[in-house]
Design an enzyme around this catalytic site. Structure first.
Site, PDB file in Angstrom:
ATOM      1  N   ASP A  84       0.852  -1.191   0.000  1.00 45.95           N
ATOM      2  CA  ASP A  84       0.000   0.000   0.000  1.00 45.95           C
ATOM      3  C   ASP A  84       0.891   1.245   0.000  1.00 45.95           C
ATOM      4  O   ASP A  84       1.889   1.324   0.717  1.00 45.95           O
ATOM      5  CB  ASP A  84      -0.896  -0.015   1.249  1.00 45.95           C
ATOM      6  CG  ASP A  84      -2.047   0.970   1.144  1.00 45.95           C
ATOM      7  OD1 ASP A  84      -3.207   0.516   1.084  1.00 45.95           O
ATOM      8  OD2 ASP A  84      -1.796   2.198   1.129  1.00 45.95           O
ATOM      9  N   ILE A  85       0.494   2.228  -0.805  1.00 43.65           N
ATOM     10  CA  ILE A  85       1.290   3.452  -0.961  1.00 43.65           C
ATOM     11  C   ILE A  85       1.235   4.333   0.301  1.00 43.65           C
ATOM     12  O   ILE A  85       2.127   5.153   0.537  1.00 43.65           O
ATOM     13  CB  ILE A  85       0.792   4.231  -2.208  1.00 43.65           C
ATOM     14  CG1 ILE A  85       1.879   5.101  -2.792  1.00 43.65           C
ATOM     15  CG2 ILE A  85      -0.465   5.010  -1.917  1.00 43.65           C
ATOM     16  CD1 ILE A  85       1.504   5.693  -4.134  1.00 43.65           C
ATOM     17  N   ASN A 127     -13.072  -3.493   2.412  1.00 38.56           N
ATOM     18  CA  ASN A 127     -14.106  -2.465   2.510  1.00 38.56           C
ATOM     19  C   ASN A 127     -15.019  -2.475   1.282  1.00 38.56           C
ATOM     20  O   ASN A 127     -14.530  -2.552   0.156  1.00 38.56           O
ATOM     21  CB  ASN A 127     -13.453  -1.083   2.637  1.00 38.56           C
ATOM     22  CG  ASN A 127     -12.581  -0.963   3.868  1.00 38.56           C
ATOM     23  OD1 ASN A 127     -12.873  -1.563   4.904  1.00 38.56           O
ATOM     24  ND2 ASN A 127     -11.500  -0.198   3.771  1.00 38.56           N
ATOM     25  N   GLN A 136     -14.466   2.356   1.729  1.00 36.13           N
ATOM     26  CA  GLN A 136     -13.865   2.039   0.425  1.00 36.13           C
ATOM     27  C   GLN A 136     -13.574   3.328  -0.330  1.00 36.13           C
ATOM     28  O   GLN A 136     -14.448   4.204  -0.439  1.00 36.13           O
ATOM     29  CB  GLN A 136     -14.803   1.143  -0.404  1.00 36.13           C
ATOM     30  CG  GLN A 136     -14.150   0.637  -1.689  1.00 36.13           C
ATOM     31  CD  GLN A 136     -15.011  -0.354  -2.460  1.00 36.13           C
ATOM     32  OE1 GLN A 136     -16.208  -0.522  -2.172  1.00 36.13           O
ATOM     33  NE2 GLN A 136     -14.419  -1.005  -3.444  1.00 36.13           N
ATOM     34  N   HIS A 146     -10.441  -5.239  -3.352  1.00 41.10           N
ATOM     35  CA  HIS A 146      -9.096  -5.563  -2.837  1.00 41.10           C
ATOM     36  C   HIS A 146      -9.198  -5.976  -1.380  1.00 41.10           C
ATOM     37  O   HIS A 146     -10.119  -5.578  -0.675  1.00 41.10           O
ATOM     38  CB  HIS A 146      -8.138  -4.372  -2.990  1.00 41.10           C
ATOM     39  CG  HIS A 146      -8.671  -3.101  -2.411  1.00 41.10           C
ATOM     40  ND1 HIS A 146      -9.592  -2.316  -3.081  1.00 41.10           N
ATOM     41  CD2 HIS A 146      -8.435  -2.476  -1.235  1.00 41.10           C
ATOM     42  CE1 HIS A 146      -9.900  -1.275  -2.333  1.00 41.10           C
ATOM     43  NE2 HIS A 146      -9.214  -1.347  -1.195  1.00 41.10           N
ATOM     44  N   HIS A 195      -7.065  -5.909   2.210  1.00 40.31           N
ATOM     45  CA  HIS A 195      -5.932  -5.346   2.954  1.00 40.31           C
ATOM     46  C   HIS A 195      -5.342  -6.417   3.864  1.00 40.31           C
ATOM     47  O   HIS A 195      -6.083  -7.100   4.591  1.00 40.31           O
ATOM     48  CB  HIS A 195      -6.409  -4.217   3.884  1.00 40.31           C
ATOM     49  CG  HIS A 195      -6.919  -3.007   3.188  1.00 40.31           C
ATOM     50  ND1 HIS A 195      -6.150  -1.882   3.002  1.00 40.31           N
ATOM     51  CD2 HIS A 195      -8.123  -2.717   2.640  1.00 40.31           C
ATOM     52  CE1 HIS A 195      -6.870  -0.954   2.389  1.00 40.31           C
ATOM     53  NE2 HIS A 195      -8.073  -1.438   2.152  1.00 40.31           N
TER      54      HIS A 195
END
Ligand code: 5GP
Ligand code: ZN
Length: 143
Positions: A31-32, A87, A94, A100, A102
């Site tokens: 994750d960024i 989410n 979301q 996706h 996490h």
């Protein structure tokens, strides 16, 4: 692939990412904006906006991959636990509308505030809630 979907582009390699794993169905990336060290995302290569759109095959395989990733990340990162979060809908947090999962490693004293606080005894009937969901399941099975 959906136009203007950033995760379609990342999953399919059109935008670069810190990829941890890739196969023909999924890409797993860092994750960024990580909530914790090693926060990763599992992205299907096919576009599904959310869990309601997910196909059976992807739904089955994605959790098998989550389990594998969680085990490897536990060893590699030395985390003590992991939250697996997904989410659906803005109200649920979301922000990217490409399904996706996490994977959020947890460390002692990481000060992440994930905990679901119960609200005490409900002011509605659990029997009613049970009934409506069980009836919903029966209706789905009848289709
Ligand atoms: P959501 O809020 O939809 O469940 O999660 C979206 C996640 O995607 C967020 O944690 C956010 O930091 C991450 N994210 C958004 N854009 C990018 C991106 O371009 N690259 C990566 N690696 N992660 C992203
Ligand atoms: Zn997409």
């Amino acid at each position: 692939m959906e136009d203007n979907c950033i995760f379609c582009k990342i999953a399919n390699g059109d935008i670069s990412s810190k990829t941890l794993y890739e196969d023909d169905m999924f890409r797993v990336i860092l994750d960024i904006n990580p909530a914790a060290k090693g926060h990763a995302l599992i992205l299907p290569k096919k576009h599904f906006a959310d869990i309601y759109e997910l196909d059976q095959d992807t739904a089955g395989e994605v959790f098998v991959l989550a389990k594998r990733m969680a085990a490897v990340m536990k060893e590699a990162l030395g985390c003590e636990g992991m939250n697996i979060l997904q989410n659906n809908g803005e109200i649920a947090g979301q922000t990217v509308f490409h399904f996706h999962i996490h994977l959020i490693p947890r460390y002692k004293e990481d000060e992440i505030g994930f905990h679901m606080e119960g609200k005490g005894e409900p002011d509605y009937s659990l029997d009613d809630v049970q009934k409506v969901i069980v009836e919903g399941l029966k209706a789905v099975r009848a289709v």
